[in-house]
Design a protein around this motif. Structure first.
Motif, short mmCIF file in Angstrom:
data_model
loop_
_atom_site.label_atom_id
_atom_site.label_comp_id
_atom_site.label_asym_id
_atom_site.label_seq_id
_atom_site.Cartn_x
_atom_site.Cartn_y
_atom_site.Cartn_z
N ALA A 117 0.83 -1.21 0.00
CA ALA A 117 0.00 0.00 0.00
C ALA A 117 0.87 1.26 0.00
CB ALA A 117 -0.93 -0.02 1.21
N LEU A 118 1.97 1.22 0.76
CA LEU A 118 2.85 2.38 0.83
C LEU A 118 3.63 2.58 -0.47
CD1 LEU A 118 4.28 2.00 4.46
CD2 LEU A 118 2.62 3.68 3.66
N LEU A 119 4.06 1.46 -1.07
CA LEU A 119 4.88 1.54 -2.28
C LEU A 119 4.05 1.63 -3.55
CD1 LEU A 119 7.66 -1.11 -1.45
CD2 LEU A 119 7.76 1.38 -1.18
N GLY A 120 2.75 1.42 -3.43
CA GLY A 120 1.91 1.44 -4.62
C GLY A 120 2.13 0.26 -5.53
N THR A 121 2.43 -0.90 -4.93
CA THR A 121 2.66 -2.13 -5.71
C THR A 121 1.70 -3.21 -5.25
OG1 THR A 121 4.38 -2.76 -4.11
CG2 THR A 121 5.09 -1.63 -6.12
N PRO A 122 0.41 -3.00 -5.43
CA PRO A 122 -0.57 -3.98 -4.92
C PRO A 122 -0.38 -5.35 -5.55
CG PRO A 122 -1.60 -2.46 -6.45
CD PRO A 122 -0.23 -1.92 -6.18
N GLY A 123 -0.52 -6.37 -4.73
CA GLY A 123 -0.46 -7.74 -5.22
C GLY A 123 0.92 -8.35 -5.24
N ARG A 124 1.95 -7.57 -4.95
CA ARG A 124 3.30 -8.14 -5.01
C ARG A 124 3.54 -9.04 -3.79
NH1 ARG A 124 9.02 -5.54 -6.79
NH2 ARG A 124 10.23 -7.46 -6.54
N ALA A 125 3.99 -10.27 -4.04
CA ALA A 125 4.25 -11.24 -2.96
C ALA A 125 5.74 -11.23 -2.64
CB ALA A 125 3.79 -12.63 -3.39
#
Length: 286
Positions: free
Chosen positions: A134-142
């Motif tokens: 959420a902070l990095l703006g990379t939703p869904g990254r595992a």
């Protein structure tokens, strides 16, 4: 021991501690060394193999990968926390921060929290729908499900855990430095960097040695974070470390002799690293 008592009375005082030390540390260590010389599944009679388990460890890719991952974790668990701890301790000492005990307690808190709790909390942070994405703006990254980032994620948690310990050690060390040294170097026109280089860093040599020893050992025996955050040693075995390999070989692979050999190897490595750090940190003592 009271003055005038014979020396053998002193040995009697430490005998209970020596007995406990020998029973719960030396005997298991020596027994592991003995087991490492056998091909044994833990149930049936073992077969004497001599040093074959050690030769296999030296040539096996899985063992080499585990020790390589441990070396990476040493960077995160030891080098980074010591560097960050030095900076934080110096800044907190110079700036006279209000509420210093609160910051000190907050940074040391990870040391008193069970690693299982730490692992579960950071699992949620690194989750595809977690706070980090959420902070990095990379939703869904595992982060923990990617071979290229899983070990680094475990290392970041280690840095977070160990930094507080290093900082508290360094704050205690700085507190023991006499104020005359700071006054002298400041009267000489020294700035913060020169003060750090000429006064703080040399004076903290013993504390740096202690911090490096504790954190390197913590890195080499890491198991709980890897086991909880990256089940099965991470994707493609990307987070396997010696302690996790020992567990897998002894309790799942039926390779007790090989697990014991790896345990002896990591113990000797820890002794060697500790010896080198102690020699370097104590090099200036007479």
């Amino acid at each position: 021991m009271a003055a005038g008592e014979p020396r053998r009375v002193g040995y009697l005082y430490v005998l209970p501690a020596l007995a406990v030390y020998g029973l719960f540390l030396l005997f298991p260590l020596l027994h592991s060394g003995w087991l490492s010389l056998f091909d044994w599944d833990g149930l049936s009679p073992g077969t004497w193999t001599g040093l074959d388990n050690y030769v296999e460890l030296a040539t096996e890719e899985g063992a080499a990968a585990a020790f390589g991952h441990a070396a990476v974790l040493v960077l995160f668990f030891s080098v980074l926390p010591v560097c960050i701890g030095l900076v934080l301790a110096t800044v907190l000492h110079r700036t006279r921060v209000r509420g210093l005990p609160f910051f000190r307690t907050a940074l040391f808190l990870p040391q008193v929290v069970a690693m299982v709790v730490v692992a579960v909390a950071w699992q949620r942070i690194f989750a595809p729908d977690g706070v980090l994405n959420a902070l990095l703006g990379t939703p869904g990254r595992a982060w923990l499900g990617d071979e290229s980032t899983a070990l680094l994620a475990v290392g970041v948690v280690g840095t977070w855990v160990q930094t507080g310990l290093a900082m508290v050690l360094f704050l205690g060390g700085i507190g023991k430095i006499t104020g005359d040294l700071f006054d002298a170097v400041r009267m000489d026109g020294a700035g913060p960097v020169r003060e750090f280089r000429t006064v703080i860093l040399p004076s903290l040599r013993p504390e740096i040695g202690v911090a490096l020893t504790l954190t390197v050992i913590a890195a080499l025996r890491t198991f709980d974070l890897v086991y909880m955050m990256t089940p099965q040693g991470g994707p493609g075995g990307s987070t396997t470390v010696p302690a996790y390999e020992i567990y897998q070989r002894a309790f799942h692979g039926g390779q007790v002799g090989s697990a014991a050999a790896m345990g002896v190897a990591i113990t000797l490595l820890a002794f060697a690293v500790t010896f080198v750090i102690t020699r370097i940190a104590g090099g200036g003592r007479r």
